[in-house]
Each structure stands twice: as structure tokens, then as C-alpha cells.
Design a protein around this motif. Structure first.
Motif, PDB file in Angstrom:
ATOM      1  N   GLY A 653     -23.047  -8.721  40.224  1.00 57.35           N
ATOM      2  CA  GLY A 653     -22.684  -7.970  39.312  1.00 57.35           C
ATOM      3  C   GLY A 653     -22.409  -8.709  37.677  1.00 57.35           C
ATOM      4  N   LEU A 654     -23.564  -9.678  37.771  1.00 59.13           N
ATOM      5  CA  LEU A 654     -22.732 -10.506  36.411  1.00 59.13           C
ATOM      6  C   LEU A 654     -24.192 -11.225  36.148  1.00 59.13           C
ATOM      7  N   VAL A 655     -25.151 -11.542  35.102  1.00 61.03           N
ATOM      8  CA  VAL A 655     -25.895 -11.692  34.131  1.00 61.03           C
ATOM      9  C   VAL A 655     -25.396 -12.925  33.099  1.00 61.03           C
ATOM     10  N   PHE A 656     -26.606 -13.845  33.657  1.00 59.99           N
ATOM     11  CA  PHE A 656     -25.968 -14.597  32.592  1.00 59.99           C
ATOM     12  C   PHE A 656     -26.763 -15.476  31.131  1.00 59.99           C
ATOM     13  N   MET A 657     -26.578 -15.125  30.032  1.00 63.42           N
ATOM     14  CA  MET A 657     -27.406 -15.494  29.068  1.00 63.42           C
ATOM     15  C   MET A 657     -27.257 -16.389  28.216  1.00 63.42           C
TER      16      MET A 657
END
Length: 731
Positions: A653-657
Motif C-alpha cells: 500500500g505504498l508508492v515511492f516517489m
């Protein structure tokens, strides 16, 4: 029973209001809409400051027949105002104003009267060698700038102002805007009489000239005097008890006239708001809604909220412009694109159907957004790379018009001192010398001859410093060099992993990239790392397998430490739900514009573009200055890139930017962070994941969503003014 609404006046407020009633209210009820006006034509006087120059804008583009506007409606829904006595259920006063001195920069009544006065003014300007303009308000400044830009030193243009800077008497104008206008007027060689007012003007008795006397004792003898000091309301027919102490029609908050039951007022003639064109659009929408409520029943009219922002756009010819929205000073290129350079061009398309739009936009704002942004928003397949296969006989020439404009006054003096009538005659006399100078200064750079090309191209040969034509191609392997720090690899630099190979045709002399390789060669390239993904994947930054099961705080710390070595790096770990909301909006609106405020200078507009790459499970956002995008189009260089990695979006449930701010491209890290914040707000990431947003936050989120949707669809309800207003609320 049929009800009747009468609108007095067919200007910027009355004409679109009638249209809205005919289009939206009349179909729902038995309503007769009557427009009363002394003129048969609508005057597009937003362009009058340039139109007074003879030959610049034809009459048919400035004066539009009103009847053409209403051809789309059934005849029984309108009358032409020829009846002398009319009964009404509701009356709207939209009679506007006129210039106090009687100059025809606003309608003077009947179309024939306005047109006659208009032609007379144009003839006076054409014949005059000296022109004096008073005072230094927005209209006066534009007239002075337009005349100076057109005629240069052939006419002496003088502007009289009571203070040291133009627009000083106009409340709310930023000091930086006043300074910019003053500097531009000086560049245009406008003579400025500062700290003085006109006390008297009279016929000088010589050759029809006018003597203008100033409060400081100075006297100016001029061929043409243009007094543009103030307006007079067209309200002489209104009973005095309905007027306030300033002569305005006194309004209640609902826009109804005080002490009446069925009379309304809108535009300049009313007392609720300042007399400026930029507020008219909001008044039209609100009054049309209130009238709809009266005729349809079921709800009461609502109060109108006047704007407390100063909105100003000033163009001085096609080269200089400035503007202001609230406390934001607009850069000159934004105003000049929209109002300056495009006034004449856009007017050629503004026929009656445009005046009859359902919610006619304020013309200045419409011109501000359309020429600069419309082209950008419809580029749905922008290509930021290209591979050059061959170049032959490429030559580009452009007349040095900018240089000619810059030195026109000096060239005029040179021509007259040597006895020539014009600059063209001077150029003809010096034609031989000019040609000799061009030959002397010209340098031929040979273009390399492609190997095995049967026809030798003129001037082809090795580049300077290379012995053989082949060395030119060997220097970089026939590729376009990869810009440092650019996350998207150019397609002709290296082949992406797994890209299908196209067989090499037998006998083809030029080998195509990645062609003619067998399976062994391809495997060797991949093993050596020569074949890389076009976009760096998450594994290129962190070992996904090792960190996959780490707690979220540790994951976040590792990601931030990975990008902590440079202030030009951007990074964040976002909830997948917030990103999904943004992605959904981005797929519907992959392009947008966002402002960056510059203290004391205004706001700079930046172009935003989303790209999605399924194989690498990433999406990338490119930020480019709008000026750069306008100048270079698909070859524009982004100043900031932001990439979202979705490898752990489903599982954790994580998006790395992560992002990169390119040095030397006119943007600072703090400004890039502001753009990323705006990106999250306008694409819905800020409110995503919350159970329910209420109150002011919900209203602002809905407004930002509307702006995004309007921009993507080319809806004319999108304006730069609304964009800046929403961004200002965020700050």
C-alpha cells in the motif's frame, strides 16, 4: 401566462445576460426576453485602444451585428426593441458607461453616431504629428503604448500623469506593476509629463492645434488631444431616488435595485462593484441565476459577493505587457501572448456566435488563456525525443524584425539626414554595401558526406577537425547524446531490455540501431548491462527483496536517506490510495498548468505532463516552464522530473516517489517542492483517503477538480485568474 423580462443595454453585461436567459431559462417556462438598445451593433471595445490606429482592425471585426447573435432562437422568444412602450415583469438596467470627454472608445448611442466618431478619431490620429493623452489610467497607458509602438519617432506621444508613476491613482495596483509599465513606456519613447494635471485645453489658433495647460505651468501644443479621464454612467433616465450619492444605481446584495420589487442592475451602472470589465462575467452568471429563481420559483435570490481582487491587464503594442491578479503580478509574456500579440488575430474569428456563448467569458481573460494554453492542452501525443536519419538542404531564415523595431528611430534619423524618404529607400541605397558585409561575415560549415551516397551534396565534406566523413558518425556512435540526469533514456541511445529486434535487410548500407544482431550478440549485450530499461526501476535505488517486509517507518527512512545526498533530489513515500486518486485524474487530464509565485515579480506558469510506463511500473511527471514549452514545443527541456514507483503499491500500500531538479534551468528546489504540492492538491492526492472532506476544504477541492477537468476538455470556463486564485488560497 407569459412573463416578460426587459434588458436595457447591449454591452458586455446586457448582451450575454439576454443570451443566458434565452438559452437556459426561456425553454423551462413561458418567458419573453426583450433587449432594448439604441445601437444595431455590439462594439468590441476591448480592442479599441489598438483599433484607433487606422487600418489595424477592420470595422467589421470591431462592430458586430446584434441580430446575428440571436438567430439561433425562435422568433417568438425575442423582440428587437422597436416598440415604444413595453410592459415588463422584471427589468434589468445594463446601460453601462461612456468616456467623460465623449471620445468613442465606448459606444455613443446609435451605431451610425459611434462609427462616424470612430472614423473621425482615426483620421485625427493619422494626420497628427503630436498627440497628448491624459491621464495615466489603464486605458490612457494602453493608448499611449499602442500609438508609440506603431508610429515610433514619426509621432510624438506625450502622457500626462498626476503622480510619478502610471496607475498611481488606481487603488490596489502593485508598485511592481506600476514600475514595469513606466519602464516599458520609456522603452517605447513615450514622453511623460509627471506630477501634473490638465487644467485647461483650448484651440491654439494655429493649424487646428490644441493648447493643453498643466497644473505645473507647462503648456503643450498638440495636433491631437485625447482626454481619457474617467467615465460617466448612462443612468440619466433613472429616478434620483434610485441612485446613490456617486450617481450609481443603488443595489441590494442580490443585485436588485434598492426600494424596488422587480428592477435589477448589472455592470458599470451598478453600485456593488468596481467599474472593470474583468468582474462582469461573475455578475452575469449570478444575476442570470437569480432571475431564473424568480421565474421558476422554489428558491430565493442569493446575495452576490463582489471581488476584492485587483485584476488588471495592460498591453503596450505587441512587445510589452504586464498585469495583475490579486497580489500576483503576471509576467509580461503571459499578457502579451493573450492580449497583445493575439488581439487582431483572435478578433478575426470573433463573430456573432462567439458573442452569444452561454457564459461569455471576460474577453481579456479568454485571450489570456486560449493562445498560450490551448495549443498545449491538445498535444496528446507529445514526443520529447527524436532520431535524426538524414539532413539535406536544411536552411532557416527569419527577418530580423526585432532588430529593425529596436533601431527604427535611429534608422529614421539616418534616412532623413541623408535625404531619403524612408528606411526602405536607405536600405536600397546601401544594398551593395550590405551584400558585401554579408559575404565578408558569412562562414560555410560543410556537412559531412554520408558514405556510399551516390549524389554528392553541395558543401558536403568532413566537419572541421575531422579527417574523414566517417569520423563524424564514429564520435558518438550515430546517437543523440543522453542529457545528464535525465531519467528517460533516449530511444536511440541504447535498446530497452526485451525490445523486439527488427531484422537487418540484406544489402542495406546503413546499419540501424539494434539491427543485424543474432541471439548470442543480444544475450552478450544484456549480460554486460548494455540493454537497460528506459526508466530506472525501484530496484535501481533499493534492493526490493531485502526491504519488502520492513516496517513502513524503516522503509520510509531508507528511501529518504537514499536521496539525501543532494538538495536537488526530491523524495517521498505516499499511500497507494492517494496515488491511485492522482493517477485516475492524470489519465483523464495528463496535461495541466501550475503557477510558481516570485516575490515582487508575480507568478510564472509551468506546464505539467504525465507519462505512464507499464513495463517498469512507473509514472513520471515532467515540469517545464511554459515560456520554454511555447518557444521549443516538443523539444522543450523539463526542469524537474518526478517518478512514482508502484512495485509495492498492491502488496504494502505504498508508492515511492523520487524526483530530480535540473540545475541551471531556472528553478530552485523550494519552487519544485511547491509545484509537487500543487500537483497533489489539483490532482486530488491531498484529500484522498480521508473519510469525508467537509466545509471549505471540500469546496476548494471541488473547484480544483473543475479547473483540471475544464483545462483537459478545453472548456472556456478555465481561466488563469481562477488558477491563481486557487493556488493563492493554498499559500
Amino acid at each position: 401566462m407569459t412573463k416578460t423580462v426587459i434588458t436595457l443595454g447591449a454591452g458586455w453585461a446586457g448582451l450575454p445576460l439576454v443570451h443566458k436567459l434565452l438559452k437556459y431559462t426561456a425553454p423551462k417556462t413561458d418567458l419573453k426576453v426583450v433587449l432594448v438598445t439604441p445601437s444595431t451593433h455590439s462594439f468590441w471595445n476591448v480592442a479599441a485602444t489598438r483599433g484607433i490606429i487606422p487600418g489595424v482592425i477592420p470595422d467589421e471585426q470591431l462592430f458586430l451585428p446584434i441580430k446575428e447573435v440571436f438567430k439561433q432562437y425562435p422568433p417568438d422568444k425575442k423582440e428587437d426593441g422597436s416598440v415604444q412602450q413595453l410592459q415588463y415583469d422584471q427589468l434589468v438596467i445594463a446601460t453601462g458607461s461612456r468616456v467623460t470627454s465623449g471620445l468613442p472608445l465606448k459606444p455613443l448611442g446609435a451605431h451610425a453616431s459611434t462609427l462616424s466618431a470612430w472614423h473621425g478619431l482615426q483620421q485625427r490620429i493619422q494626420a497628427s504629428k503630436s498627440i497628448v493623452i491624459a491621464v495615466a489610467g489603464a486605458t490612457s497607458v494602453e493608448v499611449a503604448g499602442e500609438l508609440a509602438a506603431k508610429y515610433g519617432s514619426s509621432k510624438q506621444i506625450t502622457l500626462v500623469m498626476s503622480k510619478s508613476k502610471p496607475l498611481s491613482d488606481q487603488g490596489g495596483t502593485l508598485a511592481s506593476v506600476r514600475r514595469a509599465i513606466d519602464a516599458d513606456l520609456q522603452k517605447l519613447v513615450v514622453h511623460i509629463a509627471r506630477g501634473a494635471r490638465v487644467t485647461d485645453d483650448s484651440d491654439s489658433g494655429s493649424h487646428g492645434q490644441t493648447m493643453v495647460r498643466l497644473s505645473n505651468g507647462a503648456e503643450l501644443k498638440t495636433d491631437c488631444y485625447l482626454p481619457l479621464h474617467g467615465i460617466r454612467l448612462n443612468a440619466s433616465f433613472v429616478p434620483e431616488e434610485l441612485l446613490d450619492e456617486m450617481g450609481n444605481v443603488s443595489q441590494e446584495p442580490t443585485m436588485k435595485v434598492k426600494n424596488t420589487k422587480n428592477i435589477w442592475a448589472i455592470g458599470d451602472v451598478g453600485s456593488l462593484e468596481t467599474k472593470q470589465l474583468t468582474v462582469t462575467d461573475a455578475q452575469i452568471i449570478h444575476l442570470a441565476s437569480n432571475l431564473d429563481a424568480v421565474f421558476m420559483g422554489g428558491r430565493s435570490p442569493t446575495p452576490y459577493t463582489p471581488s476584492d481582487k485587483t485584476t488588471l491587464f495592460v498591453s503596450l503594442g505587441t512587445k510589452f505587457a504586464t498585469g495583475q491578479i490579486g497580489n500576483w503580478k503576471l509576467f509580461g509574456f503571459v499578457v502579451s501572448w493573450g492580449q497583445g500579440e493575439k488581439t487582431t488575430l483572435d478578433l478575426s474569428h470573433l463573430r456573432a456566435k462567439h458573442v452569444a456563448m452561454a457564459s461569455i467569458r471576460t474577453p481579456i481573460l479568454r485571450h489570456l488563456t486560449q493562445p498560450t494554453l490551448r495549443a498545449a492542452r491538445f498535444v496528446t501525443h507529445q514526443r520529447r525525443w527524436a532520431q535524426v536519419h538524414d539532413v539535406r538542404f536544411l536552411a532557416t531564415t527569419r527577418p530580423s524584425q526585432d532588430v529593425l523595431d529596436r533601431y527604427r528611430s535611429k534608422l529614421d534619423e539616418k534616412a532623413h539626414s541623408e535625404g531619403f524618404e524612408s528606411i526602405d529607400k536607405l536600405k536600397s541605397a546601401y544594398a551593395d554595401k550590405i551584400r558585401e558585409a554579408h559575404k565578408r561575415d558569412a562562414v560555410d560549415f560543410p556537412i559531412p558526406q554520408a558514405p556510399e551516397t551516390p549524389v554528392k551534396q553541395p558543401f558536403r565534406g568532413p566537419l572541421p577537425g575531422l579527417e574523414t566523413p566517417g569520423e563524424a558518425g564514429e564520435a558518438n556512435g550515430g546517437r543523440i547524446p543522453q542529457a545528464p540526469e535525465t531519467p528517460v533514456t533516449q530511444p536511440n541511445v541504447e535498446s530497452p531490455l526485451g525490445q523486439p529486434e527488427i531484422p537487418q535487410a540484406d544489402g542495406t548500407p546503413v546499419t540501424q540501431p539494434n539491427k543485424g544482431q543474432d541471439a548470442t550478440q543480444q544475450a552478450a549485450r544484456r549480460a554486460s548491462g548494455a540493454d537497460k530499461a528506459q526508466i530506472k526501476m525501484l530496484d535501481d535505488y533499493i534492493n526490493v527483496e531485502k526491504v519488502r517486509d520492513l516496517p513502513e517507518p524503516e522503509l520510509t527512512a531508507i528511501w529518504r536517506l537514499r536521496h539525501a545526498q543532494s538538495e536537488h533530489k526530491l523524495c517521498a513515500v505516499a499511500p497507494a490510495a492517494a496515488y491511485r486518486t492522482m493517477e485516475q485524474a492524470a489519465r483523464e487530464a495528463p496535461q495541466f498548468v501550475l503557477p510558481v509565485p516570485h516575490e515582487g515579480q508575480g507568478a510564472e506558469i509551468h506546464f505539467v505532463q504525465w507519462t505512464f510506463d507499464a513495463p517498469s511500473r512507473t509514472s513520471t511527471v515532467l515540469f517545464t516552464q511554459l515560456a520554454e514549452y511555447k518557444a521549443r514545443g516538443e523539444f522543450a527541456q523539463p526542469h524537474t522530473t518526478v517518478t512514482h514507483h508502484l512495485d509495492l503499491a498492491d502488496e504494502r500500500g505504498l508508492v515511492f516517489m523520487q524526483g530530480q531538479v535540473m540545475e541551471g534551468r531556472g528553478i530552485q528546489p523550494e519552487q519544485a517542492k511547491w509545484l509537487v504540492l500543487c500537483l497533489q492538491r489539483f490532482y486530488g492526492g491531498w484529500e484522498a483517503g480521508e473519510a469525508e472532506v467537509q466545509g471549505e476544504r471540500k469546496q476548494r477541492a471541488e473547484e480544483r477538480k473543475k479547473l483540471l477537468s475544464w483545462f483537459a476538455s478545453g472548456d472556456e470556463r478555465f481561466t488563469v485568474e481562477k488558477l491563481l486564485e486557487e493556488a493563492e488560497r493554498m499559500g
